[in-house]
Scaffold this active site. Structure first.
Site, PDB file in Angstrom:
ATOM      1  N   TYR A   1     -71.126 -39.992  91.465  1.00 34.51           N
ATOM      2  CA  TYR A   1     -70.601 -39.312  90.265  1.00 34.51           C
ATOM      3  C   TYR A   1     -71.716 -38.622  89.475  1.00 34.51           C
ATOM      4  O   TYR A   1     -71.680 -37.394  89.296  1.00 34.51           O
ATOM      5  CB  TYR A   1     -69.813 -40.313  89.416  1.00 34.51           C
TER       6      TYR A   1
ATOM      7  N   SER B   1     -70.532 -33.970  82.487  1.00 38.38           N
ATOM      8  CA  SER B   1     -70.353 -35.280  81.845  1.00 38.38           C
ATOM      9  C   SER B   1     -71.664 -35.634  81.163  1.00 38.38           C
ATOM     10  O   SER B   1     -72.713 -35.059  81.492  1.00 38.38           O
ATOM     11  CB  SER B   1     -70.049 -36.316  82.941  1.00 38.38           C
TER      12      SER B   1
HETATM   13  N1  LIG Z   1     -62.711 -39.466  81.083  1.00 38.82           N
HETATM   14  C1  LIG Z   1     -63.993 -39.468  80.796  1.00 38.82           C
HETATM   15  O1  LIG Z   1     -64.512 -40.382  80.134  1.00 38.82           O
HETATM   16  C2  LIG Z   1     -64.860 -38.330  81.274  1.00 38.82           C
HETATM   17  C3  LIG Z   1     -66.158 -38.224  80.754  1.00 38.82           C
HETATM   18  C4  LIG Z   1     -66.968 -37.198  81.185  1.00 38.82           C
HETATM   19  C5  LIG Z   1     -66.495 -36.266  82.094  1.00 38.82           C
HETATM   20  N2  LIG Z   1     -65.233 -36.390  82.590  1.00 38.82           N
HETATM   21  C6  LIG Z   1     -64.793 -35.382  83.545  1.00 38.82           C
HETATM   22  O2  LIG Z   1     -63.620 -34.774  83.071  1.00 38.82           O
HETATM   23  C7  LIG Z   1     -62.904 -34.175  84.157  1.00 38.82           C
HETATM   24  C8  LIG Z   1     -61.435 -34.501  84.053  1.00 38.82           C
HETATM   25  O3  LIG Z   1     -61.254 -35.900  84.280  1.00 38.82           O
HETATM   26  P1  LIG Z   1     -60.329 -36.806  83.366  1.00 38.82           P
HETATM   27  O4  LIG Z   1     -61.199 -37.789  82.689  1.00 38.82           O
HETATM   28  O5  LIG Z   1     -59.393 -35.969  82.578  1.00 38.82           O
HETATM   29  O6  LIG Z   1     -59.565 -37.647  84.504  1.00 38.82           O
HETATM   30  P2  LIG Z   1     -58.025 -37.636  84.965  1.00 38.82           P
HETATM   31  O7  LIG Z   1     -57.998 -38.515  86.160  1.00 38.82           O
HETATM   32  O8  LIG Z   1     -57.162 -37.990  83.818  1.00 38.82           O
HETATM   33  O9  LIG Z   1     -57.760 -36.133  85.379  1.00 38.82           O
HETATM   34  C9  LIG Z   1     -58.348 -35.575  86.537  1.00 38.82           C
HETATM   35  C10 LIG Z   1     -57.353 -34.639  87.205  1.00 38.82           C
HETATM   36  O10 LIG Z   1     -57.980 -34.061  88.361  1.00 38.82           O
HETATM   37  C11 LIG Z   1     -57.008 -34.029  89.403  1.00 38.82           C
HETATM   38  N3  LIG Z   1     -57.652 -33.960  90.710  1.00 38.82           N
HETATM   39  C12 LIG Z   1     -58.269 -34.954  91.399  1.00 38.82           C
HETATM   40  N4  LIG Z   1     -58.676 -34.509  92.604  1.00 38.82           N
HETATM   41  C13 LIG Z   1     -58.326 -33.195  92.670  1.00 38.82           C
HETATM   42  C14 LIG Z   1     -58.485 -32.176  93.643  1.00 38.82           C
HETATM   43  N5  LIG Z   1     -59.075 -32.429  94.826  1.00 38.82           N
HETATM   44  N6  LIG Z   1     -58.009 -30.943  93.386  1.00 38.82           N
HETATM   45  C15 LIG Z   1     -57.377 -30.687  92.200  1.00 38.82           C
HETATM   46  N7  LIG Z   1     -57.182 -31.611  91.252  1.00 38.82           N
HETATM   47  C16 LIG Z   1     -57.668 -32.836  91.460  1.00 38.82           C
HETATM   48  C17 LIG Z   1     -56.223 -35.316  89.226  1.00 38.82           C
HETATM   49  O11 LIG Z   1     -54.982 -35.257  89.874  1.00 38.82           O
HETATM   50  C18 LIG Z   1     -56.103 -35.372  87.698  1.00 38.82           C
HETATM   51  O12 LIG Z   1     -54.943 -34.708  87.259  1.00 38.82           O
HETATM   52  C19 LIG Z   1     -63.582 -34.696  85.419  1.00 38.82           C
HETATM   53  O13 LIG Z   1     -64.445 -33.704  85.944  1.00 38.82           O
HETATM   54  C20 LIG Z   1     -64.376 -35.890  84.918  1.00 38.82           C
HETATM   55  O14 LIG Z   1     -65.482 -36.170  85.741  1.00 38.82           O
HETATM   56  C21 LIG Z   1     -64.415 -37.392  82.197  1.00 38.82           C
END
Ligand SMILES: NC(=O)c1ccc[n+]([C@@H]2O[C@H](COP(=O)([O-])OP(=O)(O)OC[C@H]3O[C@@H](n4cnc5c(N)ncnc54)[C@H](O)[C@@H]3O)[C@@H](O)[C@H]2O)c1
Length: 278
Positions: free
Chosen positions: A157, A143
């Site tokens: 986080y 991130s």
């Molecule tokens: N959305 C943002 O702004 C953003 C920014 C930077 C980084 N990220 C990173 O992107 C990645 C994806 O997140 P997102 O934003 O798509 O969120 P999201 O909540 O839409 O998707 C995350 C997915 O991970 C799954 N998950 C949660 N715990 C789990 C586990 N123990 N085992 C397997 N699956 C699991 C959830 O069910 C979900 O489908 C994450 O690592 C997040 O930290 C997101």
């Protein structure tokens, strides 16, 4: 990796947000895709939404925090597809609470999913990728919060995301001789369900901290998440980065100034060390 057609990709957190977009993007360039996620209903919906997007798309329920669950998902993927060339360690969660209030269970949950989840993915897939000898690529989702920490109130986080950046930099050096590349994905705000992470918090981590509606930070985050980048755009950047073997993958160039500010402060500390007589 220049050629995607016929290669297989394993994506954790594949039922939602960036993971689902990665599944779609890799399917569209000809990869076979295994979406792995802890949430079965969302996974089923994700698979339905990807129907017809690529040569073969499957799903498996998997908890990335549990090494046995990741190992068994890896075995199922090897049986389904044969060789796997691309691993996307993408599942991630966030938990709220200022430094004085954040429960130890919140630390454990976020560390287990965001950091140990990446470790479990590498442990389950890297020996296979090395053994088939055809090279491959590992994408670890960190991130912008793994490069700069601007959002206080979410301490576990950024702690995990900085750790993912650090371990991925070392991993990249170690796996290069095997023709395996590493990319560290560092997005800014993306329009996903990340702020509702608690929906998939296993009971073993205790109760979820209720959202503090009065905290202006959370309202600001909700707004940023609502107006963030389309995950499909992030996924297109990732596919390009895998093709060109790029280590760092940024999606929000407007955050450059904040990164420069952090590094200026670090370099200034080196200047003080150089000038110091104590
Ligand atoms: N959305 C943002 O702004 C953003 C920014 C930077 C980084 N990220 C990173 O992107 C990645 C994806 O997140 P997102 O934003 O798509 O969120 P999201 O909540 O839409 O998707 C995350 C997915 O991970 C799954 N998950 C949660 N715990 C789990 C586990 N123990 N085992 C397997 N699956 C699991 C959830 O069910 C979900 O489908 C994450 O690592 C997040 O930290 C997101």
């Amino acid at each position: 990796m220049r050629e995607f057609v016929g290669k297989a990709v394993f994506v954790t957190g594949g039922a939602s947000g960036i993971g689902l977009a990665l599944g779609r993007a890799f399917a569209e360039v000809g990869c076979k895709v295994m979406l792995a996620d802890i949430e079965k209903t969302a996974l089923d919906a994700a698979l339905a939404s990807l129907s017809g997007s690529g040569p073969e798309i499957r799903g498996i329920v998997c908890d990335v925090a549990d090494p046995a669950s990741v190992d068994s998902a890896a075995k199922a993927t090897f049986s389904a597809f044969g060789k796997v060339h691309i691993l996307c360690n993408n599942a991630g969660v966030g938990a709220r609470g200022g430094i004085d209030h954040i429960a130890l269970d919140n630390w454990r949950w976020v560390l287990d999913v965001n950091l140990i989840g990446v470790v479990n993915g590498v442990r389950a897939f890297l020996p296979h990728m090395r053994a088939h000898g055809e090279g491959g690529h590992i994408v670890n989702t960190a991130s912008m919060a793994g490069i700069i920490n601007r959002f206080h109130g979410f301490h576990p986080y950024p702690a995990t995301k900085f750790a993912v950046v650090g371990m991925s930099e070392g991993l990249a050096v170690e796996v290069k001789p095997f023709g395996i590349g590493v990319s560290i994905l560092c997005p800014g705000f993306v329009r996903t369900n990340i702020l509702e992470s608690a929906r998939n918090r296993p009971e073993r981590y205790g109760p979820t901290t209720p959202p503090d509606a009065a905290n202006p930070l959370y309202a600001r985050l909700a707004e940023l998440a609502r107006t963030g980048m389309d995950p499909a755009e992030v996924a297109r950047r990732v596919v390009a980065a895998v093709r060109n073997d790029e280590l760092y993958v940024f999606t929000h160039p407007e955050r450059r100034g904040a990164v420069e500010e952090r590094f200026r402060a670090i370099l200034a500390a080196f200047d003080r060390a150089a000038a110091s007589s104590v």
